[in-house]
Design a protein around this motif. Structure first.
Motif, PDB file in Angstrom:
ATOM      1  N   ILE A 116       0.822  -1.202   0.000  1.00  0.00           N
ATOM      2  CA  ILE A 116       0.000   0.000   0.000  1.00  0.00           C
ATOM      3  C   ILE A 116       0.862   1.261   0.000  1.00  0.00           C
ATOM      4  CG2 ILE A 116      -1.692   1.320   1.329  1.00  0.00           C
ATOM      5  CD1 ILE A 116      -2.899  -1.139  -0.009  1.00  0.00           C
ATOM      6  N   GLY A 117       1.879   1.287   0.844  1.00  0.00           N
ATOM      7  CA  GLY A 117       2.719   2.476   0.943  1.00  0.00           C
ATOM      8  C   GLY A 117       3.524   2.746  -0.304  1.00  0.00           C
ATOM      9  N   HIS A 118       4.033   1.684  -0.946  1.00  0.00           N
ATOM     10  CA  HIS A 118       4.852   1.867  -2.141  1.00  0.00           C
ATOM     11  C   HIS A 118       4.069   2.523  -3.273  1.00  0.00           C
ATOM     12  CE1 HIS A 118       7.902  -1.552  -1.005  1.00  0.00           C
ATOM     13  NE2 HIS A 118       7.908  -0.539  -0.149  1.00  0.00           N
ATOM     14  N   CYS A 119       2.777   2.231  -3.351  1.00  0.00           N
ATOM     15  CA  CYS A 119       1.960   2.795  -4.432  1.00  0.00           C
ATOM     16  C   CYS A 119       2.041   4.316  -4.447  1.00  0.00           C
ATOM     17  CB  CYS A 119       0.505   2.384  -4.269  1.00  0.00           C
ATOM     18  SG  CYS A 119       0.176   0.617  -4.332  1.00  0.00           S
ATOM     19  N   ALA A 120       1.947   4.912  -3.271  1.00  0.00           N
ATOM     20  CA  ALA A 120       1.871   6.369  -3.179  1.00  0.00           C
ATOM     21  C   ALA A 120       3.202   7.049  -3.472  1.00  0.00           C
ATOM     22  CB  ALA A 120       1.390   6.765  -1.785  1.00  0.00           C
ATOM     23  N   LEU A 121       4.293   6.316  -3.383  1.00  0.00           N
ATOM     24  CA  LEU A 121       5.612   6.931  -3.540  1.00  0.00           C
ATOM     25  C   LEU A 121       5.949   7.265  -4.982  1.00  0.00           C
ATOM     26  CD1 LEU A 121       7.717   4.682  -1.120  1.00  0.00           C
ATOM     27  CD2 LEU A 121       6.716   6.925  -0.641  1.00  0.00           C
ATOM     28  N   VAL A 122       5.280   6.607  -5.929  1.00  0.00           N
ATOM     29  CA  VAL A 122       5.645   6.755  -7.343  1.00  0.00           C
ATOM     30  C   VAL A 122       4.658   7.649  -8.097  1.00  0.00           C
ATOM     31  CG1 VAL A 122       6.882   4.565  -7.425  1.00  0.00           C
ATOM     32  CG2 VAL A 122       4.440   4.602  -7.970  1.00  0.00           C
ATOM     33  N   GLY A 123       3.854   8.411  -7.351  1.00  0.00           N
ATOM     34  CA  GLY A 123       2.926   9.330  -7.991  1.00  0.00           C
ATOM     35  C   GLY A 123       1.597   8.722  -8.351  1.00  0.00           C
ATOM     36  N   SER A 124       1.359   7.477  -7.933  1.00  0.00           N
ATOM     37  CA  SER A 124       0.081   6.811  -8.143  1.00  0.00           C
ATOM     38  C   SER A 124      -0.664   6.806  -6.806  1.00  0.00           C
ATOM     39  CB  SER A 124       0.319   5.390  -8.659  1.00  0.00           C
ATOM     40  OG  SER A 124      -0.900   4.731  -8.924  1.00  0.00           O
ATOM     41  N   THR A 125      -1.670   5.943  -6.684  1.00  0.00           N
ATOM     42  CA  THR A 125      -2.385   5.795  -5.422  1.00  0.00           C
ATOM     43  C   THR A 125      -2.615   4.311  -5.161  1.00  0.00           C
ATOM     44  OG1 THR A 125      -4.601   5.850  -6.410  1.00  0.00           O
ATOM     45  CG2 THR A 125      -3.611   7.980  -5.759  1.00  0.00           C
ATOM     46  N   PRO A 126      -2.749   3.919  -3.890  1.00  0.00           N
ATOM     47  CA  PRO A 126      -3.054   2.517  -3.592  1.00  0.00           C
ATOM     48  C   PRO A 126      -4.357   2.052  -4.233  1.00  0.00           C
ATOM     49  CG  PRO A 126      -2.325   3.654  -1.612  1.00  0.00           C
ATOM     50  CD  PRO A 126      -2.511   4.706  -2.670  1.00  0.00           C
ATOM     51  N   GLU A 127      -5.364   2.933  -4.236  1.00  0.00           N
ATOM     52  CA  GLU A 127      -6.653   2.520  -4.791  1.00  0.00           C
ATOM     53  C   GLU A 127      -6.562   2.264  -6.301  1.00  0.00           C
ATOM     54  OE1 GLU A 127      -7.009   6.967  -3.522  1.00  0.00           O
ATOM     55  OE2 GLU A 127      -6.080   5.109  -2.777  1.00  0.00           O
ATOM     56  N   GLU A 128      -5.701   3.028  -6.995  1.00  0.00           N
ATOM     57  CA  GLU A 128      -5.500   2.776  -8.425  1.00  0.00           C
ATOM     58  C   GLU A 128      -4.865   1.408  -8.640  1.00  0.00           C
ATOM     59  OE1 GLU A 128      -3.179   4.729 -12.306  1.00  0.00           O
ATOM     60  OE2 GLU A 128      -2.923   5.613 -10.309  1.00  0.00           O
ATOM     61  N   MET A 129      -3.867   1.069  -7.818  1.00  0.00           N
ATOM     62  CA  MET A 129      -3.217  -0.227  -7.940  1.00  0.00           C
ATOM     63  C   MET A 129      -4.196  -1.357  -7.622  1.00  0.00           C
ATOM     64  SD  MET A 129      -0.492  -2.049  -8.562  1.00  0.00           S
ATOM     65  CE  MET A 129       1.046  -1.122  -8.360  1.00  0.00           C
ATOM     66  N   LEU A 130      -4.943  -1.225  -6.547  1.00  0.00           N
ATOM     67  CA  LEU A 130      -5.865  -2.285  -6.144  1.00  0.00           C
ATOM     68  C   LEU A 130      -6.924  -2.532  -7.216  1.00  0.00           C
ATOM     69  CD1 LEU A 130      -6.245  -1.207  -2.422  1.00  0.00           C
ATOM     70  CD2 LEU A 130      -5.224  -3.346  -3.206  1.00  0.00           C
ATOM     71  N   ARG A 131      -7.517  -1.467  -7.718  1.00  0.00           N
ATOM     72  CA  ARG A 131      -8.556  -1.645  -8.730  1.00  0.00           C
ATOM     73  C   ARG A 131      -7.966  -2.126 -10.046  1.00  0.00           C
ATOM     74  NH1 ARG A 131     -10.747   3.271  -6.157  1.00  0.00           N
ATOM     75  NH2 ARG A 131     -12.606   2.617  -4.966  1.00  0.00           N
ATOM     76  N   GLY A 132      -6.730  -1.714 -10.347  1.00  0.00           N
ATOM     77  CA  GLY A 132      -6.080  -2.162 -11.572  1.00  0.00           C
ATOM     78  C   GLY A 132      -5.771  -3.648 -11.574  1.00  0.00           C
ATOM     79  N   LEU A 133      -5.460  -4.188 -10.397  1.00  0.00           N
ATOM     80  CA  LEU A 133      -5.132  -5.614 -10.300  1.00  0.00           C
ATOM     81  C   LEU A 133      -6.362  -6.477 -10.036  1.00  0.00           C
ATOM     82  CD1 LEU A 133      -1.824  -5.520  -8.224  1.00  0.00           C
ATOM     83  CD2 LEU A 133      -2.065  -5.919 -10.681  1.00  0.00           C
ATOM     84  N   GLY A 134      -7.345  -5.928  -9.355  1.00  0.00           N
ATOM     85  CA  GLY A 134      -8.577  -6.669  -9.110  1.00  0.00           C
ATOM     86  C   GLY A 134      -8.354  -7.966  -8.358  1.00  0.00           C
ATOM     87  N   ASP A 135      -8.873  -9.077  -8.913  1.00  0.00           N
ATOM     88  CA  ASP A 135      -8.802 -10.355  -8.190  1.00  0.00           C
ATOM     89  C   ASP A 135      -7.415 -10.986  -8.220  1.00  0.00           C
ATOM     90  OD1 ASP A 135      -8.579 -11.309 -10.795  1.00  0.00           O
ATOM     91  OD2 ASP A 135     -10.357 -12.584 -10.700  1.00  0.00           O
ATOM     92  N   ARG A 136      -6.449 -10.313  -8.813  1.00  0.00           N
ATOM     93  CA  ARG A 136      -5.074 -10.808  -8.739  1.00  0.00           C
ATOM     94  C   ARG A 136      -4.480 -10.598  -7.344  1.00  0.00           C
ATOM     95  NH1 ARG A 136      -5.482  -7.710 -13.419  1.00  0.00           N
ATOM     96  NH2 ARG A 136      -4.998  -8.711 -15.425  1.00  0.00           N
ATOM     97  N   VAL A 137      -5.055  -9.686  -6.583  1.00  0.00           N
ATOM     98  CA  VAL A 137      -4.503  -9.331  -5.275  1.00  0.00           C
ATOM     99  C   VAL A 137      -4.767 -10.455  -4.282  1.00  0.00           C
ATOM    100  CG1 VAL A 137      -4.474  -7.655  -3.395  1.00  0.00           C
ATOM    101  CG2 VAL A 137      -4.911  -6.889  -5.749  1.00  0.00           C
ATOM    102  N   GLY A 138      -3.684 -11.071  -3.817  1.00  0.00           N
ATOM    103  CA  GLY A 138      -3.833 -12.173  -2.873  1.00  0.00           C
ATOM    104  C   GLY A 138      -3.442 -11.814  -1.463  1.00  0.00           C
ATOM    105  N   CYS A 139      -2.619 -10.769  -1.302  1.00  0.00           N
ATOM    106  CA  CYS A 139      -2.185 -10.371   0.033  1.00  0.00           C
ATOM    107  C   CYS A 139      -1.715  -8.922  -0.008  1.00  0.00           C
ATOM    108  CB  CYS A 139      -1.089 -11.295   0.572  1.00  0.00           C
ATOM    109  SG  CYS A 139       0.361 -11.499  -0.489  1.00  0.00           S
ATOM    110  N   LEU A 140      -1.441  -8.375   1.176  1.00  0.00           N
ATOM    111  CA  LEU A 140      -1.115  -6.950   1.301  1.00  0.00           C
ATOM    112  C   LEU A 140       0.079  -6.736   2.214  1.00  0.00           C
ATOM    113  CD1 LEU A 140      -4.699  -5.566   2.082  1.00  0.00           C
ATOM    114  CD2 LEU A 140      -3.581  -5.556  -0.159  1.00  0.00           C
ATOM    115  N   HIS A 141       0.762  -5.610   1.990  1.00  0.00           N
ATOM    116  CA  HIS A 141       1.644  -4.994   2.972  1.00  0.00           C
ATOM    117  C   HIS A 141       1.026  -3.631   3.276  1.00  0.00           C
ATOM    118  CE1 HIS A 141       5.535  -7.405   1.972  1.00  0.00           C
ATOM    119  NE2 HIS A 141       4.779  -8.029   2.847  1.00  0.00           N
TER     120      HIS A 141
END
Length: 287
Positions: free
Chosen positions: A186-211
């Protein structure tokens, strides 16, 4: 929705046994076993007695009725062009996968590597080279989104391997789903100018676990949720939107680095409460 936390900083200050005990006592539902210290040759998990150590760690967690849900292989996994490092590290990564299986872990995070050239092909070679280890251990290997060096003008980190949803999906989709999954940091997403929610929705059901951890969107603080600047309402909505069913797993124990050991139990309880609050937010948005 269940919650977990990694063992890294308590282990570094004390030892793995105390880390498992303290995370359990803080009330987490499960544990994320960190094996970063296997990078050091003198780590006990690199010794011939590692199976006895792992058995005792599992016995401690079992005594609390807590499973190990997740693990983290030593990092960096490999280094581009550093053959001496790679020759030394690869057996440790393989052993960490074996240990994860012994602990009953579902997912072990093995970081992708930023190769200067042919990064896709070289990462596929690396991951497929670990496939038999995952099969034998009965675990899934989780890829994680990374970040690069800081841009001195924007102060943001530059994107690196799997930093953005499109590339992360490309890497994961080339691997067999039975033995691989995606860990969204979650934290890494925000560091590169994106957002965690963009990453989560972009991956969808591929997401199996979180940091799960918080930061100021410029530096990788790894602090507990609700302590810095990430938008946890939007993150919870995104987790609900993709119907995420895994653990809310904290990788937020950098906050323990500089505080007295005597304060670890109370800080771990705060971390527990923050993770539980986030889990409840996700569940409420699912309704």
């Amino acid at each position: 929705m269940k919650i977990a936390s990694q063992t890294e900083y308590v282990s570094a200050r004390l030892n793995d046994y105390e880390a498992v005990r303290m995370v359990c006592e803080a009330g987490f539902d499960a544990l994320d076993f960190s094996m970063f210290h296997m990078k050091n040759d003198d780590c006990p998990l690199n010794s011939g007695s590692y199976k006895d150590i792992v058995k005792e760690l599992k016995n401690i967690a079992d005594g609390f009725g807590k499973p190990f849900c997740q693990a983290h292989a030593p990092f960096p996994t490999l280094r581009d062009g550093d053959e001496d490092y790679n020759k030394n590290m690869l057996p440790k990564v393989k052993r960490s996968i074996e240990i994860a299986g012994m602990l009953g872990v579902e997912n072990i995070v093995v970081h992708p590597v930023f190769f200067g050239e042919n990064k896709f092909e070289k990462n596929m070679e690396m991951y497929m080279g670990l496939l038999d280890d995952a099969k034998n251990a009965g675990v899934k290997i989780a890829l994680e989104n990374m970040f690069g060096k800081k841009d001195p003008v924007t102060r943001k980190q530059t994107p690196n391997v799997c930093s953005l949803p499109e590339e992360f999906a490309e890497f994961y989709d080339a691997l067999p789903r039975e033995y691989f999954t995606c860990c969204v940091d979650i934290g890494h997403c925000a560091l590169v100018g994106s957002t965690p929610e963009e990453m989560l929705r972009g991956l969808g059901d591929r997401v199996g676990c979180l940091h799960v951890h918080d930061n100021d969107t410029f530096d990788d603080w790894h602090f507990p949720p609700f302590t810095l600047d990430l938008n946890w309402t939007e993150i919870a909505k995104a987790l609900a939107d993709i119907d995420y069913k895994g653990y809310i797993t904290l990788e937020s124990d950098n906050i323990l680095a500089d505080i007295p050991t005597e304060l670890y139990p109370s800080m771990l309880r705060y971390m527990h409460d923050a993770a539980r609050h986030l889990a409840n937010m996700v569940e409420s948005f699912k309704k």
